[in-house]
Design a protein around this motif. Structure first.
Motif, PDB file in Angstrom:
ATOM      1  N   ARG A  92     -33.843 -67.088 107.082  1.00  0.00           N
ATOM      2  CA  ARG A  92     -34.861 -67.684 107.250  1.00  0.00           C
ATOM      3  C   ARG A  92     -36.097 -67.062 107.877  1.00  0.00           C
ATOM      4  NH1 ARG A  92     -37.076 -72.901 107.356  1.00  0.00           N
ATOM      5  NH2 ARG A  92     -35.084 -73.821 106.566  1.00  0.00           N
ATOM      6  N   THR A  93     -37.619 -67.074 107.562  1.00  0.00           N
ATOM      7  CA  THR A  93     -38.650 -66.441 108.297  1.00  0.00           C
ATOM      8  C   THR A  93     -39.344 -67.483 108.679  1.00  0.00           C
ATOM      9  OG1 THR A  93     -39.614 -66.294 105.932  1.00  0.00           O
ATOM     10  CG2 THR A  93     -38.182 -64.387 106.547  1.00  0.00           C
ATOM     11  N   TYR A  94     -40.474 -66.913 109.620  1.00  0.00           N
ATOM     12  CA  TYR A  94     -41.130 -67.791 110.395  1.00  0.00           C
ATOM     13  C   TYR A  94     -42.688 -67.073 110.515  1.00  0.00           C
ATOM     14  CZ  TYR A  94     -36.894 -70.188 111.984  1.00  0.00           C
ATOM     15  OH  TYR A  94     -35.715 -70.646 111.936  1.00  0.00           O
ATOM     16  N   LEU A  95     -43.702 -67.810 110.502  1.00  0.00           N
ATOM     17  CA  LEU A  95     -44.897 -67.546 110.832  1.00  0.00           C
ATOM     18  C   LEU A  95     -45.443 -68.245 112.176  1.00  0.00           C
ATOM     19  CD1 LEU A  95     -47.737 -65.601 110.355  1.00  0.00           C
ATOM     20  CD2 LEU A  95     -48.356 -67.698 109.117  1.00  0.00           C
ATOM     21  N   SER A  96     -45.862 -67.399 113.092  1.00  0.00           N
ATOM     22  CA  SER A  96     -45.881 -68.170 114.502  1.00  0.00           C
ATOM     23  C   SER A  96     -47.226 -67.800 115.130  1.00  0.00           C
ATOM     24  CB  SER A  96     -44.808 -67.927 115.435  1.00  0.00           C
ATOM     25  OG  SER A  96     -43.581 -68.334 114.955  1.00  0.00           O
ATOM     26  N   VAL A  97     -47.663 -68.706 115.823  1.00  0.00           N
ATOM     27  CA  VAL A  97     -48.972 -68.289 116.735  1.00  0.00           C
ATOM     28  C   VAL A  97     -48.824 -68.641 118.273  1.00  0.00           C
ATOM     29  CG1 VAL A  97     -50.522 -68.556 115.049  1.00  0.00           C
ATOM     30  CG2 VAL A  97     -50.030 -70.652 116.269  1.00  0.00           C
ATOM     31  N   GLU A 102     -47.265 -70.879 124.726  1.00  0.00           N
ATOM     32  CA  GLU A 102     -45.960 -71.002 123.855  1.00  0.00           C
ATOM     33  C   GLU A 102     -46.031 -70.677 122.573  1.00  0.00           C
ATOM     34  OE1 GLU A 102     -43.300 -74.380 125.970  1.00  0.00           O
ATOM     35  OE2 GLU A 102     -45.049 -75.342 124.739  1.00  0.00           O
ATOM     36  N   VAL A 103     -44.894 -70.467 121.884  1.00  0.00           N
ATOM     37  CA  VAL A 103     -44.730 -70.046 120.281  1.00  0.00           C
ATOM     38  C   VAL A 103     -44.998 -71.093 119.684  1.00  0.00           C
ATOM     39  CG1 VAL A 103     -43.546 -68.615 118.722  1.00  0.00           C
ATOM     40  CG2 VAL A 103     -43.646 -67.687 121.133  1.00  0.00           C
ATOM     41  N   LEU A 104     -45.902 -71.466 118.785  1.00  0.00           N
ATOM     42  CA  LEU A 104     -46.054 -72.375 117.919  1.00  0.00           C
ATOM     43  C   LEU A 104     -45.632 -72.159 116.359  1.00  0.00           C
ATOM     44  CD1 LEU A 104     -46.640 -75.391 117.012  1.00  0.00           C
ATOM     45  CD2 LEU A 104     -48.972 -74.679 116.717  1.00  0.00           C
ATOM     46  N   THR A 105     -44.749 -72.464 115.705  1.00  0.00           N
ATOM     47  CA  THR A 105     -44.343 -72.064 114.427  1.00  0.00           C
ATOM     48  C   THR A 105     -45.194 -72.768 113.211  1.00  0.00           C
ATOM     49  OG1 THR A 105     -41.866 -71.691 114.951  1.00  0.00           O
ATOM     50  CG2 THR A 105     -42.573 -72.105 112.488  1.00  0.00           C
ATOM     51  N   VAL A 106     -46.069 -72.369 112.561  1.00  0.00           N
ATOM     52  CA  VAL A 106     -47.112 -72.955 111.776  1.00  0.00           C
ATOM     53  C   VAL A 106     -46.169 -72.847 110.079  1.00  0.00           C
ATOM     54  CG1 VAL A 106     -48.800 -72.609 113.135  1.00  0.00           C
ATOM     55  CG2 VAL A 106     -48.319 -70.894 111.573  1.00  0.00           C
TER      56      VAL A 106
END
Length: 249
Positions: A92-97, A102-106
């Protein structure tokens, strides 16, 4: 657009107080009367601001609109690249900001394997508990990183904060981050920062999955991750290379 380009290109050392109507007219090669009318229209829509001296500069509203547009463009361009990365590494891969410390996964793409990391879109975690958090803080000064970690997690000891900082420092040399079992005792994450056209870290991409599957392939996965980030940055108009390629520490 020509007027906005002229205002954006003005050297602040030469024009510390912005540009006059005459300055803009010279830059765009048009009559002062025409430029003056267009500047008034841009002023009314909030695209430019006028100082007390009567000189013009880009407005903060324009910057805010650009940031929002950039965020939408980021997710749109990242989606197919995230899918391709997932198909390559089969995790699984993620894009976060970064959001309120805190780290928010978008955005996330599943591996479709029976055992994988969970979909975390719309949820946040403290920066010190993920490879994305390390990547998002990679450009921050060391003391600021320590402060964020201490404020972001209850009961975080000074030793834990400094261990996290040491991992960020190592990631700067390596080009990507590795969070080995710090979020979950069974998970391992690998992350890398994504830079916008200004060179600022605007997001992070990471791969996460069972540690027993990823640990033997950290170097290879890191290479795939950096290749994906380079492609995304090229789409965003950024020519900033990852740390490992620039030699920055």
């Amino acid at each position: 657009m020509a007027i906005l380009d002229a205002l954006a290109a003005a050297d602040p050392a030469v024009f510390p107080d912005g540009l006059s109507v005459a300055d803009v007219a010279r830059a765009v090669g048009r009559e002062k009367s025409v430029v003056s009318r267009q500047l008034r229209s841009l002023l009314e829509t909030g695209m430019v601001a006028r100082r007390d001296s009567g000189r013009y500069e880009l407005s903060w509203r324009l910057f805010a609109l650009a940031v929002r547009a950039g965020d939408q463009r980021l997710t749109k361009l990242a989606a197919p690249l995230l899918l391709r990365l997932t198909e390559t590494v089969r995790e699984r891969t993620y894009l976060s900001v970064l959001s309120d410390g805190e780290v928010l996964t978008v955005l996330s793409e599943g591996s479709r394997r029976s055992i994988e990391a969970v979909n975390w879109v719309g949820r946040t975690i403290p920066v010190h508990r993920s490879s994305s958090g390390m990547a998002l803080l990679m450009d921050y000064e060391d003391e600021h990183i320590l402060d964020m970690v201490r404020r972001g997690g209850s009961g975080v000891s000074d030793r834990e904060a400094r261990d996290f900082l040491a991992q960020v420092q190592e990631a700067r040399r390596r080009g990507y981050t590795v969070a080995n079992r710090i979020f979950d005792p069974e998970l391992l994450g690998i992350g890398a920062p994504v830079r916008d056209f200004t060179g600022r870290v605007s997001a992070a991409v990471n791969i996460s999955g069972p540690a027993f599957r990823i640990e033997p392939h950290i170097h290879a996965f890191g290479g795939h991750l950096l290749s994906m980030v380079r492609a995304l940055q090229a789409s965003l108009g950024s020519d900033v290379r990852p740390y490992a390629e620039t030699g920055d520490l």
